[in-house]
Design a protein around this motif. Sequence first.
Motif, PDB file in Angstrom:
ATOM      1  N   ARG A  18      -9.299   6.249   0.955  1.00 16.58           N
ATOM      2  CA  ARG A  18      -9.509   7.453   0.604  1.00 16.58           C
ATOM      3  C   ARG A  18      -8.372   8.022  -0.185  1.00 16.58           C
ATOM      4  N   THR A  19      -7.382   7.452  -0.157  1.00 21.09           N
ATOM      5  CA  THR A  19      -6.134   8.019  -1.154  1.00 21.09           C
ATOM      6  C   THR A  19      -6.605   7.772  -2.686  1.00 21.09           C
ATOM      7  N   ASN A  66      -4.104  -0.594 -16.030  1.00 26.73           N
ATOM      8  CA  ASN A  66      -3.081  -0.227 -15.433  1.00 26.73           C
ATOM      9  C   ASN A  66      -3.143   0.335 -14.069  1.00 26.73           C
ATOM     10  N   GLN A  67      -4.336   1.264 -13.962  1.00 25.15           N
ATOM     11  CA  GLN A  67      -4.393   2.015 -12.639  1.00 25.15           C
ATOM     12  C   GLN A  67      -5.109   1.085 -11.821  1.00 25.15           C
ATOM     13  N   VAL A  68      -5.780  -0.164 -12.130  1.00 21.98           N
ATOM     14  CA  VAL A  68      -6.130  -1.115 -11.078  1.00 21.98           C
ATOM     15  C   VAL A  68      -5.189  -1.958 -10.709  1.00 21.98           C
ATOM     16  N   SER A  82      -6.376  -7.102   1.984  1.00 26.06           N
ATOM     17  CA  SER A  82      -7.366  -6.219   2.484  1.00 26.06           C
ATOM     18  C   SER A  82      -6.986  -4.884   2.063  1.00 26.06           C
ATOM     19  N   GLY A  83      -5.741  -4.622   2.050  1.00 34.40           N
ATOM     20  CA  GLY A  83      -5.197  -3.181   1.422  1.00 34.40           C
ATOM     21  C   GLY A  83      -5.774  -3.162  -0.207  1.00 34.40           C
ATOM     22  N   ALA A  84      -5.405  -4.299  -0.800  1.00 34.78           N
ATOM     23  CA  ALA A  84      -5.889  -4.281  -2.301  1.00 34.78           C
ATOM     24  C   ALA A  84      -7.164  -4.067  -2.459  1.00 34.78           C
ATOM     25  N   VAL A  85      -8.018  -4.801  -1.525  1.00 37.28           N
ATOM     26  CA  VAL A  85      -9.569  -4.528  -1.869  1.00 37.28           C
ATOM     27  C   VAL A  85      -9.866  -2.868  -1.578  1.00 37.28           C
ATOM     28  N   VAL A  89     -11.881  -0.339  -4.186  1.00 35.53           N
ATOM     29  CA  VAL A  89     -13.111   0.170  -3.895  1.00 35.53           C
ATOM     30  C   VAL A  89     -12.779   1.763  -3.909  1.00 35.53           C
ATOM     31  N   GLY A  90     -11.657   2.065  -3.304  1.00 36.78           N
ATOM     32  CA  GLY A  90     -11.329   3.487  -3.468  1.00 36.78           C
ATOM     33  C   GLY A  90     -11.220   4.125  -4.742  1.00 36.78           C
TER      34      GLY A  90
END
Length: 189
Positions: A18-19, A66-68, A82-85, A89-90
Amino acid sequence: MNELGPTPTKVSLLEIARTFNHIALASFGGGLGAWSREVIVVQKKWLGEEEFLSAMTMCRIVPGANQVNLAVFVGTKMNGLSGAVAALVGLCLMPVTIVMTLGFVYFTFKEIPAVKGALHGASAAAVALTLAMVIQTGQKCLKGLMPIAFFLASFVLNGLMRWPLLVTLAILAPLSLIWAWPRKKTVAA
């Protein structure tokens, strides 16, 4: 709190997605770096100012967008792989959907004056957001003659003279590393 920023705490995957979705959609049309800083450092306090600037620097040096790269860094810090994924996705899902839709609309209606005007307005907003980030981060890290000199040199070489970024980095990166390299302090006798 450590020297670089807040100690990482595990954040839910939904909150990470969401962030980064909020960052992506709020900065649509440009200014992604400015929104990333605003949300990650100021609002969420997931990274400190110095850690964010260090992460952005590394994200600009390594291959990829850069942002990815930043999303992968922050997502990993907040909840591992899993946080990176979740961050990716977000960051990417809605913008890709919107871009595909807008691409269809653009190629169908690109000659209509209202569409041209909307694109000019979006580009002006992107420039303003980028300038705001430069001013905010510059106040934090451009302290001293040499950091200002390196900033101005990179702006002149890449921004004004239009030298390729890799050439500019090949010249300025070694000089800045030599300048910043820790030196032994001499003791006066």
